[in-house]
Design a protein around this motif. Sequence first.
Motif, PDB file in Angstrom:
ATOM      1  N   UNK A   1     -17.455  70.488 -41.124  1.00 48.17           N
ATOM      2  CA  UNK A   1     -18.257  70.232 -42.319  1.00 48.17           C
ATOM      3  C   UNK A   1     -19.569  69.536 -41.950  1.00 48.17           C
ATOM      4  N   UNK A   2     -20.558  69.703 -42.802  1.00 49.47           N
ATOM      5  CA  UNK A   2     -21.845  69.027 -42.611  1.00 49.47           C
ATOM      6  C   UNK A   2     -22.386  68.580 -43.965  1.00 49.47           C
ATOM      7  N   UNK A   3     -21.525  67.924 -44.724  1.00 50.77           N
ATOM      8  CA  UNK A   3     -21.907  67.468 -46.059  1.00 50.77           C
ATOM      9  C   UNK A   3     -22.853  66.275 -45.959  1.00 50.77           C
ATOM     10  N   UNK A   4     -23.706  66.121 -46.967  1.00 46.80           N
ATOM     11  CA  UNK A   4     -24.641  65.011 -47.016  1.00 46.80           C
ATOM     12  C   UNK A   4     -24.673  64.422 -48.418  1.00 46.80           C
ATOM     13  N   UNK A   5     -24.651  63.112 -48.504  1.00 48.96           N
ATOM     14  CA  UNK A   5     -24.800  62.442 -49.793  1.00 48.96           C
ATOM     15  C   UNK A   5     -26.269  62.350 -50.158  1.00 48.96           C
ATOM     16  N   UNK A   6     -27.110  62.125 -49.154  1.00 44.03           N
ATOM     17  CA  UNK A   6     -28.555  62.046 -49.364  1.00 44.03           C
ATOM     18  C   UNK A   6     -29.235  63.233 -48.706  1.00 44.03           C
ATOM     19  N   UNK A   7     -30.233  63.790 -49.372  1.00 41.18           N
ATOM     20  CA  UNK A   7     -30.926  64.959 -48.833  1.00 41.18           C
ATOM     21  C   UNK A   7     -32.046  64.578 -47.877  1.00 41.18           C
ATOM     22  N   UNK A   8     -32.415  63.294 -47.845  1.00 41.08           N
ATOM     23  CA  UNK A   8     -33.444  62.818 -46.929  1.00 41.08           C
ATOM     24  C   UNK A   8     -32.897  61.637 -46.144  1.00 41.08           C
ATOM     25  N   UNK A   9     -33.545  61.326 -45.039  1.00 40.33           N
ATOM     26  CA  UNK A   9     -33.062  60.270 -44.156  1.00 40.33           C
ATOM     27  C   UNK A   9     -33.130  58.896 -44.815  1.00 40.33           C
ATOM     28  N   UNK A  10     -32.090  58.109 -44.578  1.00 38.80           N
ATOM     29  CA  UNK A  10     -32.086  56.706 -45.017  1.00 38.80           C
ATOM     30  C   UNK A  10     -31.942  55.789 -43.802  1.00 38.80           C
ATOM     31  N   UNK A  11     -32.289  56.323 -42.629  1.00 42.80           N
ATOM     32  CA  UNK A  11     -32.114  55.584 -41.377  1.00 42.80           C
ATOM     33  C   UNK A  11     -33.297  54.703 -41.009  1.00 42.80           C
ATOM     34  N   UNK A  12     -34.308  54.651 -41.854  1.00 46.70           N
ATOM     35  CA  UNK A  12     -35.456  53.782 -41.625  1.00 46.70           C
ATOM     36  C   UNK A  12     -36.009  53.328 -42.968  1.00 46.70           C
ATOM     37  N   UNK A  13     -36.625  52.180 -42.961  1.00 47.04           N
ATOM     38  CA  UNK A  13     -37.238  51.670 -44.182  1.00 47.04           C
ATOM     39  C   UNK A  13     -38.498  52.457 -44.517  1.00 47.04           C
ATOM     40  N   UNK A  14     -38.894  52.385 -45.772  1.00 47.00           N
ATOM     41  CA  UNK A  14     -40.207  52.879 -46.174  1.00 47.00           C
ATOM     42  C   UNK A  14     -41.258  52.040 -45.440  1.00 47.00           C
ATOM     43  N   UNK A  15     -42.170  52.707 -44.744  1.00 48.19           N
ATOM     44  CA  UNK A  15     -43.172  51.977 -43.957  1.00 48.19           C
ATOM     45  C   UNK A  15     -43.956  51.006 -44.833  1.00 48.19           C
ATOM     46  N   UNK A  16     -44.425  51.499 -45.966  1.00 46.75           N
ATOM     47  CA  UNK A  16     -45.236  50.676 -46.863  1.00 46.75           C
ATOM     48  C   UNK A  16     -44.436  49.507 -47.436  1.00 46.75           C
ATOM     49  N   UNK A  17     -43.247  49.794 -47.948  1.00 51.77           N
ATOM     50  CA  UNK A  17     -42.461  48.744 -48.619  1.00 51.77           C
ATOM     51  C   UNK A  17     -41.867  47.750 -47.629  1.00 51.77           C
ATOM     52  N   UNK A  18     -41.549  48.215 -46.419  1.00 57.38           N
ATOM     53  CA  UNK A  18     -41.042  47.296 -45.398  1.00 57.38           C
ATOM     54  C   UNK A  18     -42.150  46.352 -44.946  1.00 57.38           C
ATOM     55  N   UNK A  19     -43.360  46.883 -44.798  1.00 56.19           N
ATOM     56  CA  UNK A  19     -44.487  46.061 -44.355  1.00 56.19           C
ATOM     57  C   UNK A  19     -44.833  44.978 -45.371  1.00 56.19           C
ATOM     58  N   UNK A  20     -44.620  45.278 -46.642  1.00 56.51           N
ATOM     59  CA  UNK A  20     -44.973  44.304 -47.682  1.00 56.51           C
ATOM     60  C   UNK A  20     -43.822  43.357 -48.022  1.00 56.51           C
TER      61      UNK A  20
END
Length: 264
Positions: A78-97
Amino acid sequence: IFAHAITTDAWRNSLDHYQEFVIIVALDLKIEEQDHYFEVTYSNDLKARLFILADNQFRFYVDPSEKFAAPAQSGEGLNAKIFTKSINASSVKDFASAALTSTSDGWSIKTGSLAINLNKTAATLQVNRGAKVIMAESQPLSITADDTTQTLKHNNDQYFGGGTQNGNFTLTGEKIKIVNTNNWVDGGVASPNPFYWSTAGYGVIRNTFTPGTYDFDAANNGEIKTTHQEKRFDAVYFFDDKPYNLLTQLSHTKIGLNHLILAS
Protein backbone atom coordinates in the motif's frame (compact mmCIF):
# COMPACT_ATOMS: atom_id res chain seq x y z
CA ILE A 1 5.45 11.79 36.59
CA PHE A 2 8.77 10.03 37.21
CA ALA A 3 7.17 6.59 37.22
CA HIS A 4 9.28 4.42 34.92
CA ALA A 5 11.99 6.65 33.54
CA ILE A 6 14.61 4.70 31.57
CA THR A 7 17.34 5.86 29.22
CA THR A 8 16.55 6.44 25.56
CA ASP A 9 18.87 3.61 24.40
CA ALA A 10 17.37 1.16 26.87
CA TRP A 11 13.90 2.27 25.82
CA ARG A 12 14.62 1.67 22.14
CA ASN A 13 16.14 -1.75 22.83
CA SER A 14 13.42 -2.99 25.15
CA LEU A 15 10.21 -1.27 24.05
CA ASP A 16 9.06 -4.32 22.04
CA HIS A 17 8.78 -6.41 25.20
CA TYR A 18 8.47 -3.72 27.86
CA GLN A 19 4.96 -4.09 29.21
CA GLU A 20 4.74 -1.62 32.08
CA PHE A 21 3.45 1.91 31.76
CA VAL A 22 6.04 4.26 30.31
CA ILE A 23 5.50 8.00 30.37
CA ILE A 24 7.43 10.90 28.96
CA VAL A 25 9.18 12.80 31.73
CA ALA A 26 10.49 16.33 31.41
CA LEU A 27 11.92 17.85 34.55
CA ASP A 28 14.32 19.90 32.38
CA LEU A 29 12.57 20.08 29.03
CA LYS A 30 14.47 22.20 26.52
CA ILE A 31 13.77 23.47 23.01
CA GLU A 32 16.27 24.35 20.31
CA GLU A 33 15.68 25.89 16.91
CA GLN A 34 16.92 23.72 14.03
CA ASP A 35 16.97 24.44 10.27
CA HIS A 36 13.26 23.89 9.69
CA TYR A 37 11.73 22.78 12.99
CA PHE A 38 11.99 23.20 16.76
CA GLU A 39 13.57 20.24 18.55
CA VAL A 40 12.18 19.35 21.96
CA THR A 41 14.36 17.26 24.26
CA TYR A 42 12.82 15.67 27.35
CA SER A 43 14.80 14.90 30.49
CA ASN A 44 15.15 11.23 29.47
CA ASP A 45 16.69 12.35 26.12
CA LEU A 46 13.53 11.55 24.19
CA LYS A 47 13.27 13.78 21.11
CA ALA A 48 10.31 15.52 19.50
CA ARG A 49 10.02 17.83 16.51
CA LEU A 50 7.62 20.74 16.20
CA PHE A 51 7.00 22.02 12.66
CA ILE A 52 5.32 25.39 12.00
CA LEU A 53 3.16 24.62 8.96
CA ALA A 54 1.32 27.97 8.97
CA ASP A 55 0.69 30.69 11.54
CA ASN A 56 -2.30 28.68 12.77
CA GLN A 57 -1.07 25.13 12.07
CA PHE A 58 1.69 22.99 13.51
CA ARG A 59 2.86 19.39 13.60
CA PHE A 60 4.15 17.71 16.77
CA TYR A 61 6.06 14.44 16.26
CA VAL A 62 7.54 12.35 19.09
CA ASP A 63 9.50 9.27 18.01
CA PRO A 64 11.58 7.17 20.47
CA SER A 65 13.42 5.63 17.50
CA GLU A 66 14.41 9.12 16.27
CA LYS A 67 13.75 8.01 12.68
CA PHE A 68 10.84 10.45 12.26
CA ALA A 69 9.66 8.44 9.27
CA ALA A 70 6.32 8.35 7.46
CA PRO A 71 3.61 6.31 9.21
CA ALA A 72 3.60 2.57 8.61
CA GLN A 73 1.06 1.35 6.07
CA SER A 74 -1.84 -0.81 7.21
CA GLY A 75 -0.93 -3.58 4.77
CA GLU A 76 1.74 -4.73 2.35
CA GLY A 77 1.98 -3.07 -1.04
CA LEU A 78 0.00 0.00 0.00
CA ASN A 79 1.00 3.63 -0.48
CA ALA A 80 -1.81 5.49 1.24
CA LYS A 81 -1.35 9.10 2.32
CA ILE A 82 -3.26 11.20 4.83
CA PHE A 83 -1.75 14.41 3.48
CA THR A 84 -1.33 15.13 -0.22
CA LYS A 85 1.65 17.44 0.37
CA SER A 86 4.76 17.11 2.51
CA ILE A 87 4.57 17.95 6.21
CA ASN A 88 8.24 17.13 6.80
CA ALA A 89 9.36 20.76 6.95
CA SER A 90 7.98 23.99 8.32
CA SER A 91 6.64 26.76 6.14
CA VAL A 92 9.72 28.86 5.39
CA LYS A 93 7.90 32.14 5.95
CA ASP A 94 5.99 31.13 9.08
CA PHE A 95 8.96 29.34 10.66
CA ALA A 96 11.17 32.39 10.12
CA SER A 97 8.63 34.65 11.82
CA ALA A 98 8.00 32.30 14.78
CA ALA A 99 9.64 33.44 18.01
CA LEU A 100 10.95 31.06 20.68
CA THR A 101 11.12 32.49 24.20
CA SER A 102 11.60 31.12 27.70
CA THR A 103 8.83 31.60 30.26
CA SER A 104 8.52 31.18 34.01
CA ASP A 105 7.32 27.59 33.59
CA GLY A 106 8.87 26.51 30.30
CA TRP A 107 8.96 27.65 26.69
CA SER A 108 6.68 29.47 24.27
CA ILE A 109 6.71 29.52 20.48
CA LYS A 110 4.73 32.46 19.15
CA THR A 111 3.42 32.55 15.58
CA GLY A 112 1.32 35.22 13.96
CA SER A 113 -1.81 34.03 15.75
CA LEU A 114 -0.86 31.42 18.36
CA ALA A 115 1.29 30.86 21.41
CA ILE A 116 2.41 27.21 21.61
CA ASN A 117 3.45 26.66 25.22
CA LEU A 118 5.38 23.73 26.68
CA ASN A 119 5.54 23.36 30.45
CA LYS A 120 8.96 21.97 31.38
CA THR A 121 7.97 20.47 34.73
CA ALA A 122 4.57 19.04 33.79
CA ALA A 123 5.70 18.05 30.26
CA THR A 124 2.41 19.33 28.84
CA LEU A 125 1.38 21.31 25.78
CA GLN A 126 -0.98 24.29 25.77
CA VAL A 127 -2.06 26.54 22.89
CA ASN A 128 -3.29 30.09 23.45
CA ARG A 129 -4.65 32.86 21.28
CA GLY A 130 -3.96 35.93 23.33
CA ALA A 131 -5.20 35.26 26.86
CA LYS A 132 -7.60 32.54 25.68
CA VAL A 133 -6.61 28.89 26.16
CA ILE A 134 -7.78 27.01 23.08
CA MET A 135 -6.32 23.57 23.75
CA ALA A 136 -4.42 22.15 26.73
CA GLU A 137 -3.08 18.78 27.82
CA SER A 138 -4.08 17.69 31.31
CA GLN A 139 -1.40 14.98 31.37
CA PRO A 140 1.86 14.39 29.50
CA LEU A 141 1.85 12.21 26.42
CA SER A 142 2.22 8.52 27.28
CA ILE A 143 3.99 5.90 25.20
CA THR A 144 3.76 2.24 26.15
CA ALA A 145 4.81 -0.96 24.40
CA ASP A 146 1.33 -1.10 22.89
CA ASP A 147 0.02 2.41 22.28
CA THR A 148 0.39 6.18 22.52
CA THR A 149 -2.16 8.47 24.17
CA GLN A 150 -2.75 12.20 24.32
CA THR A 151 -4.96 13.55 27.12
CA LEU A 152 -6.58 16.97 26.70
CA LYS A 153 -8.75 19.04 29.00
CA HIS A 154 -12.48 19.10 28.22
CA ASN A 155 -14.51 22.12 29.14
CA ASN A 156 -17.95 22.77 27.61
CA ASP A 157 -17.01 22.06 24.02
CA GLN A 158 -18.52 19.80 21.37
CA TYR A 159 -16.53 17.32 19.28
CA PHE A 160 -17.08 16.00 15.76
CA GLY A 161 -15.27 13.75 13.28
CA GLY A 162 -13.78 10.27 13.41
CA GLY A 163 -15.18 9.35 9.99
CA THR A 164 -18.44 7.43 9.61
CA GLN A 165 -19.41 6.73 13.22
CA ASN A 166 -22.91 5.30 12.81
CA GLY A 167 -25.45 6.59 15.32
CA ASN A 168 -23.33 9.55 16.38
CA PHE A 169 -23.35 13.19 15.32
CA THR A 170 -21.67 15.03 18.14
CA LEU A 171 -19.07 12.84 19.84
CA THR A 172 -19.11 14.58 23.21
CA GLY A 173 -19.57 11.99 25.96
CA GLU A 174 -18.86 9.12 23.56
CA LYS A 175 -16.00 6.66 23.13
CA ILE A 176 -15.43 5.73 19.49
CA LYS A 177 -13.21 3.34 17.56
CA ILE A 178 -10.89 4.47 14.79
CA VAL A 179 -10.99 1.14 13.02
CA ASN A 180 -13.18 -0.27 10.26
CA THR A 181 -15.70 -2.68 11.79
CA ASN A 182 -17.53 -3.11 8.45
CA ASN A 183 -20.74 -2.53 10.35
CA TRP A 184 -23.44 -0.06 9.30
CA VAL A 185 -25.71 -0.44 12.33
CA ASP A 186 -25.81 1.88 15.35
CA GLY A 187 -22.37 1.95 16.90
CA GLY A 188 -20.67 0.50 13.83
CA VAL A 189 -17.74 2.11 12.04
CA ALA A 190 -17.79 1.92 8.26
CA SER A 191 -15.17 4.49 7.26
CA PRO A 192 -12.98 5.67 10.13
CA ASN A 193 -10.39 8.42 10.05
CA PRO A 194 -8.02 9.81 12.72
CA PHE A 195 -9.42 13.33 12.62
CA TYR A 196 -11.64 15.33 14.96
CA TRP A 197 -12.43 18.97 15.60
CA SER A 198 -13.76 20.94 18.53
CA THR A 199 -15.97 23.97 18.92
CA ALA A 200 -13.18 25.29 21.14
CA GLY A 201 -11.53 26.28 17.86
CA TYR A 202 -9.12 23.50 16.93
CA GLY A 203 -8.83 20.31 14.92
CA VAL A 204 -6.42 17.38 15.25
CA ILE A 205 -5.24 14.84 12.69
CA ARG A 206 -3.18 11.90 13.93
CA ASN A 207 -0.80 10.96 11.12
CA THR A 208 -1.27 7.21 11.42
CA PHE A 209 -3.01 4.20 9.90
CA THR A 210 -3.07 2.15 13.10
CA PRO A 211 -6.30 1.32 14.99
CA GLY A 212 -7.30 3.72 17.73
CA THR A 213 -9.90 4.74 20.29
CA TYR A 214 -11.05 8.29 20.99
CA ASP A 215 -12.70 8.95 24.34
CA PHE A 216 -14.52 12.28 24.37
CA ASP A 217 -15.08 12.41 28.13
CA ALA A 218 -17.32 9.35 28.31
CA ALA A 219 -16.54 9.08 32.04
CA ASN A 220 -17.41 12.76 32.59
CA ASN A 221 -14.04 13.40 34.24
CA GLY A 222 -13.10 16.42 32.16
CA GLU A 223 -10.62 14.65 29.88
CA ILE A 224 -10.36 13.77 26.19
CA LYS A 225 -8.16 10.74 25.52
CA THR A 226 -7.07 9.78 22.00
CA THR A 227 -5.10 6.56 21.62
CA HIS A 228 -3.49 4.73 18.70
CA GLN A 229 -1.74 1.35 18.67
CA GLU A 230 1.78 2.53 17.86
CA LYS A 231 5.00 3.59 19.62
CA ARG A 232 5.14 7.10 18.16
CA PHE A 233 3.03 10.24 18.39
CA ASP A 234 2.51 12.28 15.23
CA ALA A 235 -0.25 14.88 15.03
CA VAL A 236 -1.11 18.00 13.04
CA TYR A 237 -3.13 20.75 14.74
CA PHE A 238 -5.34 23.40 13.08
CA PHE A 239 -6.84 26.46 14.74
CA ASP A 240 -9.65 28.87 13.88
CA ASP A 241 -12.55 30.37 15.83
CA LYS A 242 -15.12 29.57 13.14
CA PRO A 243 -15.97 25.93 12.29
CA TYR A 244 -16.40 26.70 8.58
CA ASN A 245 -12.94 28.27 8.38
CA LEU A 246 -11.48 25.45 10.45
CA LEU A 247 -12.76 22.78 8.07
CA THR A 248 -12.07 24.77 4.92
CA GLN A 249 -8.42 25.27 5.74
CA LEU A 250 -7.89 21.52 5.97
CA SER A 251 -8.07 21.10 2.20
CA HIS A 252 -7.01 24.59 1.12
CA THR A 253 -3.57 24.85 2.72
CA LYS A 254 0.01 24.00 1.81
CA ILE A 255 -0.57 20.66 3.54
CA GLY A 256 -3.48 19.48 1.42
CA LEU A 257 -5.45 17.07 3.58
CA ASN A 258 -6.63 14.06 1.61
CA HIS A 259 -10.22 14.74 0.52
CA LEU A 260 -11.19 11.20 1.53
CA ILE A 261 -10.67 12.26 5.15
CA LEU A 262 -13.13 15.12 4.81
CA ALA A 263 -15.59 13.10 2.77
CA SER A 264 -15.83 10.42 5.43
